[in-house]
Write a protein that holds these residues in place. Structure first.
Motif, PDB file in Angstrom:
ATOM      1  N   LYS A 267      65.221   8.510  35.115  1.00  0.00           N
ATOM      2  CA  LYS A 267      66.237   7.461  35.125  1.00  0.00           C
ATOM      3  C   LYS A 267      67.184   7.685  36.297  1.00  0.00           C
ATOM      4  CE  LYS A 267      69.297   4.845  32.251  1.00  0.00           C
ATOM      5  NZ  LYS A 267      69.875   4.629  30.942  1.00  0.00           N
ATOM      6  N   ARG A 268      67.340   6.638  37.079  1.00  0.00           N
ATOM      7  CA  ARG A 268      68.302   6.644  38.186  1.00  0.00           C
ATOM      8  C   ARG A 268      69.232   5.466  37.971  1.00  0.00           C
ATOM      9  NH1 ARG A 268      64.076   6.601  43.032  1.00  0.00           N
ATOM     10  NH2 ARG A 268      62.627   8.114  42.170  1.00  0.00           N
ATOM     11  N   HIS A 269      70.448   5.755  37.678  1.00  0.00           N
ATOM     12  CA  HIS A 269      71.460   4.737  37.373  1.00  0.00           C
ATOM     13  C   HIS A 269      70.990   3.911  36.166  1.00  0.00           C
ATOM     14  CE1 HIS A 269      73.455   6.001  41.015  1.00  0.00           C
ATOM     15  NE2 HIS A 269      72.331   5.809  41.681  1.00  0.00           N
ATOM     16  N   ASN A 270      70.749   2.621  36.331  1.00  0.00           N
ATOM     17  CA  ASN A 270      70.360   1.760  35.214  1.00  0.00           C
ATOM     18  C   ASN A 270      68.864   1.485  35.148  1.00  0.00           C
ATOM     19  OD1 ASN A 270      73.041   1.580  34.612  1.00  0.00           O
ATOM     20  ND2 ASN A 270      73.336  -0.432  35.502  1.00  0.00           N
ATOM     21  N   SER A 271      68.066   2.114  36.006  1.00  0.00           N
ATOM     22  CA  SER A 271      66.636   1.809  36.082  1.00  0.00           C
ATOM     23  C   SER A 271      65.792   3.061  35.884  1.00  0.00           C
ATOM     24  CB  SER A 271      66.291   1.199  37.441  1.00  0.00           C
ATOM     25  OG  SER A 271      67.021   0.016  37.657  1.00  0.00           O
ATOM     26  N   TRP A 272      64.571   2.836  35.373  1.00  0.00           N
ATOM     27  CA  TRP A 272      63.600   3.909  35.236  1.00  0.00           C
ATOM     28  C   TRP A 272      62.593   3.805  36.376  1.00  0.00           C
ATOM     29  CZ3 TRP A 272      63.690   7.922  31.887  1.00  0.00           C
ATOM     30  CH2 TRP A 272      64.578   7.832  30.829  1.00  0.00           C
ATOM     31  N   TYR A 273      62.242   4.952  36.976  1.00  0.00           N
ATOM     32  CA  TYR A 273      61.269   5.024  38.056  1.00  0.00           C
ATOM     33  C   TYR A 273      60.120   5.915  37.618  1.00  0.00           C
ATOM     34  CZ  TYR A 273      64.790   2.953  41.056  1.00  0.00           C
ATOM     35  OH  TYR A 273      65.702   2.096  41.607  1.00  0.00           O
ATOM     36  N   GLY A 274      58.912   5.479  37.866  1.00  0.00           N
ATOM     37  CA  GLY A 274      57.722   6.239  37.514  1.00  0.00           C
ATOM     38  C   GLY A 274      56.495   5.431  37.885  1.00  0.00           C
ATOM     39  N   SER A 275      55.371   5.816  37.320  1.00  0.00           N
ATOM     40  CA  SER A 275      54.122   5.118  37.588  1.00  0.00           C
ATOM     41  C   SER A 275      53.413   4.857  36.271  1.00  0.00           C
ATOM     42  CB  SER A 275      53.238   5.978  38.503  1.00  0.00           C
ATOM     43  OG  SER A 275      51.981   5.390  38.680  1.00  0.00           O
ATOM     44  N   TRP A 276      53.193   3.570  35.963  1.00  0.00           N
ATOM     45  CA  TRP A 276      52.569   3.171  34.718  1.00  0.00           C
ATOM     46  C   TRP A 276      51.389   2.250  34.984  1.00  0.00           C
ATOM     47  CZ3 TRP A 276      57.800   3.053  35.600  1.00  0.00           C
ATOM     48  CH2 TRP A 276      58.594   3.902  34.838  1.00  0.00           C
ATOM     49  N   VAL A 277      50.445   2.269  34.067  1.00  0.00           N
ATOM     50  CA  VAL A 277      49.346   1.308  34.065  1.00  0.00           C
ATOM     51  C   VAL A 277      49.447   0.555  32.743  1.00  0.00           C
ATOM     52  CG1 VAL A 277      46.855   1.006  34.035  1.00  0.00           C
ATOM     53  CG2 VAL A 277      47.860   2.777  35.467  1.00  0.00           C
ATOM     54  N   VAL A 278      49.372  -0.754  32.813  1.00  0.00           N
ATOM     55  CA  VAL A 278      49.459  -1.584  31.610  1.00  0.00           C
ATOM     56  C   VAL A 278      48.099  -2.254  31.407  1.00  0.00           C
ATOM     57  CG1 VAL A 278      50.633  -3.518  30.502  1.00  0.00           C
ATOM     58  CG2 VAL A 278      51.912  -1.995  32.020  1.00  0.00           C
ATOM     59  N   HIS A 279      47.514  -2.044  30.233  1.00  0.00           N
ATOM     60  CA  HIS A 279      46.232  -2.678  29.893  1.00  0.00           C
ATOM     61  C   HIS A 279      46.465  -3.728  28.830  1.00  0.00           C
ATOM     62  CE1 HIS A 279      43.826   1.202  30.957  1.00  0.00           C
ATOM     63  NE2 HIS A 279      44.255   0.574  32.029  1.00  0.00           N
ATOM     64  N   ALA A 280      45.823  -4.859  28.944  1.00  0.00           N
ATOM     65  CA  ALA A 280      45.816  -5.869  27.892  1.00  0.00           C
ATOM     66  C   ALA A 280      44.461  -5.714  27.191  1.00  0.00           C
ATOM     67  CB  ALA A 280      45.961  -7.268  28.465  1.00  0.00           C
ATOM     68  N   VAL A 281      44.492  -5.390  25.907  1.00  0.00           N
ATOM     69  CA  VAL A 281      43.257  -5.144  25.161  1.00  0.00           C
ATOM     70  C   VAL A 281      43.190  -6.040  23.928  1.00  0.00           C
ATOM     71  CG1 VAL A 281      43.013  -2.755  25.933  1.00  0.00           C
ATOM     72  CG2 VAL A 281      44.300  -3.235  23.880  1.00  0.00           C
ATOM     73  N   THR A 282      41.979  -6.364  23.494  1.00  0.00           N
ATOM     74  CA  THR A 282      41.807  -7.141  22.277  1.00  0.00           C
ATOM     75  C   THR A 282      42.097  -6.251  21.081  1.00  0.00           C
ATOM     76  OG1 THR A 282      39.475  -6.619  22.165  1.00  0.00           O
ATOM     77  CG2 THR A 282      40.067  -8.660  23.288  1.00  0.00           C
ATOM     78  N   LYS A 283      42.396  -6.852  19.939  1.00  0.00           N
ATOM     79  CA  LYS A 283      42.712  -6.074  18.739  1.00  0.00           C
ATOM     80  C   LYS A 283      41.579  -5.141  18.332  1.00  0.00           C
ATOM     81  CE  LYS A 283      46.094  -9.193  16.806  1.00  0.00           C
ATOM     82  NZ  LYS A 283      46.507 -10.022  15.688  1.00  0.00           N
ATOM     83  N   ASP A 284      40.331  -5.517  18.629  1.00  0.00           N
ATOM     84  CA  ASP A 284      39.213  -4.671  18.256  1.00  0.00           C
ATOM     85  C   ASP A 284      38.854  -3.661  19.346  1.00  0.00           C
ATOM     86  OD1 ASP A 284      38.018  -6.272  20.159  1.00  0.00           O
ATOM     87  OD2 ASP A 284      36.490  -7.092  18.823  1.00  0.00           O
ATOM     88  N   GLY A 285      39.702  -3.579  20.363  1.00  0.00           N
ATOM     89  CA  GLY A 285      39.516  -2.572  21.417  1.00  0.00           C
ATOM     90  C   GLY A 285      38.699  -3.059  22.559  1.00  0.00           C
TER      91      GLY A 285
END
Length: 52
Positions: free
Chosen positions: A34-52
């Motif tokens: 966290k730097r001031h009001n923001s978070w810095y890092g590296s993320w991957v976001v996956h959109a997956v179906t409920k059954d995987g």
């Protein structure tokens, strides 16, 4: 890189996927800091179906 197009969606497309029943899976690739009001890092976001 091998020249392949990344498998990405826009924020609006992601909202549509969520409204169609997809779930979000977030993977942290780099510890967030966290730097001031923001978070810095590296993320991957996956959109997956409920059954995987």
């Amino acid at each position: 890189m091998d020249g392949a197009t990344p498998n990405v969606v826009t924020e609006d497309s992601l909202r549509e996927l969520l409204s169609d029943g997809y779930l979000i899976e977030v993977i942290c690739n780099q510890t967030a800091e966290k730097r001031h009001n923001s978070w810095y890092g590296s993320w991957v976001v996956h959109a997956v179906t409920k059954d995987g």
